[in-house]
Write a protein that holds these residues in place. Sequence first.
Motif, PDB file in Angstrom:
ATOM      1  N   SER A  29       0.612  -1.067  -0.017  1.00  0.00           N
ATOM      2  CA  SER A  29      -0.094  -0.041   0.060  1.00  0.00           C
ATOM      3  C   SER A  29       0.753   1.333  -0.127  1.00  0.00           C
ATOM      4  O   SER A  29       0.355   2.252  -0.248  1.00  0.00           O
ATOM      5  CB  SER A  29      -0.975  -0.164   1.353  1.00  0.00           C
ATOM      6  N   ASP A  49      11.537  -4.410  -0.976  1.00  0.00           N
ATOM      7  CA  ASP A  49      10.845  -5.700  -0.812  1.00  0.00           C
ATOM      8  C   ASP A  49      11.463  -6.778  -0.689  1.00  0.00           C
ATOM      9  O   ASP A  49      11.926  -7.177  -1.833  1.00  0.00           O
ATOM     10  CB  ASP A  49       9.423  -5.606  -1.492  1.00  0.00           C
ATOM     11  N   ASP A  51      10.254  -9.699  -1.174  1.00  0.00           N
ATOM     12  CA  ASP A  51       9.386 -10.885  -1.855  1.00  0.00           C
ATOM     13  C   ASP A  51       9.179 -10.323  -3.174  1.00  0.00           C
ATOM     14  O   ASP A  51       9.227  -8.816  -3.343  1.00  0.00           O
ATOM     15  CB  ASP A  51       8.138 -11.199  -1.116  1.00  0.00           C
ATOM     16  N   ILE A  56       1.130  -8.273  -0.444  1.00  0.00           N
ATOM     17  CA  ILE A  56       0.316  -9.581  -0.192  1.00  0.00           C
ATOM     18  C   ILE A  56      -0.829  -9.802  -0.913  1.00  0.00           C
ATOM     19  O   ILE A  56      -1.473 -10.671  -1.352  1.00  0.00           O
ATOM     20  CB  ILE A  56       0.367  -9.698   1.265  1.00  0.00           C
ATOM     21  N   LYS A  66      -9.616 -14.240  -4.283  1.00  0.00           N
ATOM     22  CA  LYS A  66     -10.999 -14.007  -4.818  1.00  0.00           C
ATOM     23  C   LYS A  66     -11.086 -14.516  -6.336  1.00  0.00           C
ATOM     24  O   LYS A  66     -12.191 -14.607  -6.952  1.00  0.00           O
ATOM     25  CB  LYS A  66     -11.194 -12.494  -4.837  1.00  0.00           C
ATOM     26  N   ALA A 130      15.201  -5.988   4.705  1.00  0.00           N
ATOM     27  CA  ALA A 130      15.788  -4.614   5.218  1.00  0.00           C
ATOM     28  C   ALA A 130      16.020  -4.758   6.666  1.00  0.00           C
ATOM     29  O   ALA A 130      14.807  -5.276   7.496  1.00  0.00           O
ATOM     30  CB  ALA A 130      15.136  -3.521   4.687  1.00  0.00           C
ATOM     31  N   THR A 154       5.421  -3.162   6.273  1.00  0.00           N
ATOM     32  CA  THR A 154       6.141  -4.234   6.206  1.00  0.00           C
ATOM     33  C   THR A 154       5.222  -5.524   6.445  1.00  0.00           C
ATOM     34  O   THR A 154       5.541  -6.648   6.251  1.00  0.00           O
ATOM     35  CB  THR A 154       7.015  -4.425   7.585  1.00  0.00           C
ATOM     36  N   TYR A 194     -11.622 -15.367   8.824  1.00  0.00           N
ATOM     37  CA  TYR A 194     -11.999 -15.394   7.484  1.00  0.00           C
ATOM     38  C   TYR A 194     -11.052 -15.935   6.317  1.00  0.00           C
ATOM     39  O   TYR A 194     -11.595 -16.412   5.495  1.00  0.00           O
ATOM     40  CB  TYR A 194     -12.044 -13.681   7.228  1.00  0.00           C
ATOM     41  N   ASP A 324      -0.956  -3.677   7.583  1.00  0.00           N
ATOM     42  CA  ASP A 324      -1.072  -4.602   8.335  1.00  0.00           C
ATOM     43  C   ASP A 324       0.139  -4.478   9.584  1.00  0.00           C
ATOM     44  O   ASP A 324      -0.010  -5.268  10.456  1.00  0.00           O
ATOM     45  CB  ASP A 324      -0.604  -6.174   7.519  1.00  0.00           C
ATOM     46  N   LYS A 332      -7.151  -4.505   2.939  1.00  0.00           N
ATOM     47  CA  LYS A 332      -6.225  -3.755   1.869  1.00  0.00           C
ATOM     48  C   LYS A 332      -6.907  -2.310   1.971  1.00  0.00           C
ATOM     49  O   LYS A 332      -6.210  -1.341   1.620  1.00  0.00           O
ATOM     50  CB  LYS A 332      -6.419  -4.338   0.521  1.00  0.00           C
TER      51      LYS A 332
HETATM   52  C1  LIG Z   1      -5.539 -15.083   1.995  1.00  0.00           C
HETATM   53  C2  LIG Z   1      -5.490 -13.558   2.284  1.00  0.00           C
HETATM   54  C3  LIG Z   1      -6.663 -12.997   1.769  1.00  0.00           C
HETATM   55  C4  LIG Z   1      -6.939 -11.714   1.777  1.00  0.00           C
HETATM   56  N1  LIG Z   1      -8.238 -11.080   1.557  1.00  0.00           N
HETATM   57  C5  LIG Z   1      -8.373  -9.828   1.419  1.00  0.00           C
HETATM   58  C6  LIG Z   1      -9.410  -9.130   0.995  1.00  0.00           C
HETATM   59  O1  LIG Z   1     -10.403  -9.972   0.650  1.00  0.00           O
HETATM   60  N2  LIG Z   1      -9.776  -7.982   1.048  1.00  0.00           N
HETATM   61  C7  LIG Z   1      -8.949  -7.269   1.899  1.00  0.00           C
HETATM   62  O2  LIG Z   1      -9.247  -5.990   1.957  1.00  0.00           O
HETATM   63  N3  LIG Z   1      -7.915  -7.624   2.327  1.00  0.00           N
HETATM   64  C8  LIG Z   1      -7.699  -9.109   2.317  1.00  0.00           C
HETATM   65  N4  LIG Z   1      -6.236  -9.314   2.665  1.00  0.00           N
HETATM   66  C9  LIG Z   1      -5.458  -8.609   3.559  1.00  0.00           C
HETATM   67  C10 LIG Z   1      -4.710  -7.822   2.928  1.00  0.00           C
HETATM   68  O3  LIG Z   1      -4.020  -8.701   1.785  1.00  0.00           O
HETATM   69  C11 LIG Z   1      -3.740  -6.842   3.616  1.00  0.00           C
HETATM   70  O4  LIG Z   1      -4.489  -6.365   4.181  1.00  0.00           O
HETATM   71  C12 LIG Z   1      -2.799  -5.927   2.725  1.00  0.00           C
HETATM   72  O5  LIG Z   1      -2.297  -6.482   1.777  1.00  0.00           O
HETATM   73  C13 LIG Z   1      -1.785  -5.435   3.592  1.00  0.00           C
HETATM   74  O6  LIG Z   1      -0.950  -4.647   2.823  1.00  0.00           O
HETATM   75  P1  LIG Z   1       0.181  -3.839   3.370  1.00  0.00           P
HETATM   76  O7  LIG Z   1       0.535  -2.905   2.406  1.00  0.00           O
HETATM   77  O8  LIG Z   1       0.042  -3.583   4.793  1.00  0.00           O
HETATM   78  O9  LIG Z   1       1.479  -5.057   3.555  1.00  0.00           O
HETATM   79  P2  LIG Z   1       1.848  -6.023   2.312  1.00  0.00           P
HETATM   80  O10 LIG Z   1       0.873  -6.189   1.092  1.00  0.00           O
HETATM   81  O11 LIG Z   1       1.564  -7.113   3.380  1.00  0.00           O
HETATM   82  O12 LIG Z   1       3.231  -5.679   2.020  1.00  0.00           O
HETATM   83  C14 LIG Z   1       4.315  -5.879   2.811  1.00  0.00           C
HETATM   84  C15 LIG Z   1       5.600  -6.266   1.858  1.00  0.00           C
HETATM   85  O13 LIG Z   1       6.756  -6.093   2.880  1.00  0.00           O
HETATM   86  C16 LIG Z   1       7.741  -7.087   2.818  1.00  0.00           C
HETATM   87  N5  LIG Z   1       8.333  -6.894   3.963  1.00  0.00           N
HETATM   88  C17 LIG Z   1       8.187  -7.012   5.233  1.00  0.00           C
HETATM   89  N6  LIG Z   1       9.301  -6.791   5.879  1.00  0.00           N
HETATM   90  C18 LIG Z   1      10.207  -6.426   5.147  1.00  0.00           C
HETATM   91  C19 LIG Z   1      11.733  -6.243   5.535  1.00  0.00           C
HETATM   92  N7  LIG Z   1      12.142  -6.422   6.685  1.00  0.00           N
HETATM   93  N8  LIG Z   1      12.459  -5.840   4.361  1.00  0.00           N
HETATM   94  C20 LIG Z   1      11.793  -6.258   3.121  1.00  0.00           C
HETATM   95  N9  LIG Z   1      10.609  -6.267   2.692  1.00  0.00           N
HETATM   96  C21 LIG Z   1       9.807  -6.381   3.896  1.00  0.00           C
HETATM   97  C22 LIG Z   1       6.874  -8.239   2.691  1.00  0.00           C
HETATM   98  O14 LIG Z   1       7.676  -9.276   1.973  1.00  0.00           O
HETATM   99  C23 LIG Z   1       5.563  -7.770   1.740  1.00  0.00           C
HETATM  100  O15 LIG Z   1       5.910  -8.003   0.489  1.00  0.00           O
HETATM  101  C24 LIG Z   1      -5.885 -10.827   2.545  1.00  0.00           C
HETATM  102  C25 LIG Z   1      -4.795 -11.509   3.082  1.00  0.00           C
HETATM  103  C26 LIG Z   1      -4.598 -12.925   3.145  1.00  0.00           C
HETATM  104  C27 LIG Z   1      -3.150 -13.352   3.623  1.00  0.00           C
END
Ligand SMILES: Cc1cc2nc3c(=O)[nH]c(=O)nc-3n(C[C@H](O)[C@H](O)[C@H](O)COP(=O)(O)OP(=O)(O)OC[C@H]3O[C@@H](n4cnc5c(N)ncnc54)[C@H](O)[C@@H]3O)c2cc1C
Length: 487
Positions: A29, A49, A51, A56, A66, A130, A154, A194, A324, A332
């Motif tokens: 995000s 990142d 990954d 995610i 989905k 990192a 993260t 969920y 998260d 998301k």
């Molecule tokens: C199976 C599943 C289904 C989901 N379905 C939904 C849905 O239908 N609707 C919804 O709203 N949400 C859903 N979610 C939740 C949603 O995916 C998360 O809330 C959202 O992706 C969080 O985004 P973010 O930007 O916080 O972090 P993320 O998208 O998790 O990105 C974090 C990234 O940081 C990287 N990272 C972490 N630490 C480090 C480090 N130290 N160094 C380098 N890289 C690092 C990780 O590898 C990752 O790639 C679902 C989650 C899962 C697991």
Amino acid sequence: MWNLFHLKSIEVILVSVEEYVGIVIGTGSAMSIVDPLLGENDGKVAVIDKDEPGGICLTRGCIPSKNLLYPADLVREIEKAQKFGITAPVNKIDFNQVMERMRSHIDPEIRSIERGLSGSEALDYYREPAEFVEPYTLKVGGQRIRSDLILLCTGSKPLIPPIEGIEEVDYLTSRSVLELETRPSSLIIVGGGYIGVEYAHFFSSMGTDVTVVEMKPRILPRAEPEISRLAEEKMKRYMDVSTGRRAVEIRGGPSGEKELVTVEDGGKDKDIFSAEEIMIASGRAPNTDLLNPKAGGIETDEDGWIKVDERLETSQEGVWALGDALGRHMFKHAANYEARVVYRNAILNRETEVDYHAVPRAIFGHPKVASVGMGEAEAVERYGKEEIAIGSQKYENTAKGEAMGVEDYFVKIIVKRDSGKILGAHIVGPQAPILIQEIVNLMYTEDGNFDPIREGMHIHPALSEVVERAFFNLTSVDHYHHHLNRN
Ligand SMILES: Cc1cc2nc3c(=O)[nH]c(=O)nc-3n(C[C@H](O)[C@H](O)[C@H](O)COP(=O)(O)OP(=O)(O)OC[C@H]3O[C@@H](n4cnc5c(N)ncnc54)[C@H](O)[C@@H]3O)c2cc1C
């Protein structure tokens, strides 16, 4: 820039430190802030990142799940056709095709983000973990990088509970499940939240024998109790659901299957489940074990989630966190909203505080569940029983619900008795995640009052009437429960 780093007690070496106008960790995000960050500053941004890029949601969360759940919904719809005099049996499901279709949607998007990141001269993209080495300085790969502005996005990872034998047995998570090419004939899902419930719907629709094991007394423990009960009852038509049972051991069974030993929560009564595969979906854990936030002067709570103030700034000035990683509203849309707050505060120097009064939540299982705002228990605790009113409406008592042959599903809304302010809403049934949006939007108006729902015409006969009618059926908390218990 060069920094002195001490090795052992006497050696001192010079290490180059790359200076950036901003460092972004996590390509989920926070990516929406990268462009404005570059626009506001001269200099490069580091995007990190460990990954595949995209976060995610794209790589192993919302989007792939989905993509899988839509065909699962189709299976249940086709089966339902029988009720309307249409014979349309599901003759064959090509599981690998369903999985490949999902992967074929995800992979090009990941590659496109990767190309964008790698090809940009304005930023340096690191595909490495990192880790803070001191405030404002991180180690990434062999490099040290520094900035006065750092965004921590993260995310989270599957929480693996301490179950005896778990290290010795292969199990699936929401990540590895996406790599499956053949359908397991049977599957135990540990966790009735969920993610567990959505994958239970997917696999059971594909033809797998599914058992969901939940430690709490009910599945979807954060939903309203009557919604959990109904969801469980409906799910049990297609799978086994066992609640109030804690997984204590995983082991290989005598004929190659996997066994899950459970005990009754708070008791000793053992029950053993066996299946071809076990999936762990028992919650989410932070990624901060990798980040070493302490070295960066960044406080976390006892579970490792990053602490922030109302403006989403961490305990270190200029270091912001969102999504998260905060361990709050792990959706998301919540992370996207928080990215907007961080953008305003960190880039535009505003003083925007986060507002979580109407975070919508949706579960795309079978049935679908959606909610926003407070549950009844929280509303009663906050305002007292006499100050709130509850409205409810069954789908089947509206024209469209009846036409669709929907049974038992309902809308429940909670409002402030004196002002009509909407406190919360909960829906179980078809299109719940869409139906709730009308209420979410009203919760963002100045007084958050439900008058527009009662005043605005609702298309007849559309499912939105079920929401409208719930607001016409307001009653006291006691009366609502009296009515509920009679049904
Ligand atoms: C199976 C599943 C289904 C989901 N379905 C939904 C849905 O239908 N609707 C919804 O709203 N949400 C859903 N979610 C939740 C949603 O995916 C998360 O809330 C959202 O992706 C969080 O985004 P973010 O930007 O916080 O972090 P993320 O998208 O998790 O990105 C974090 C990234 O940081 C990287 N990272 C972490 N630490 C480090 C480090 N130290 N160094 C380098 N890289 C690092 C990780 O590898 C990752 O790639 C679902 C989650 C899962 C697991």
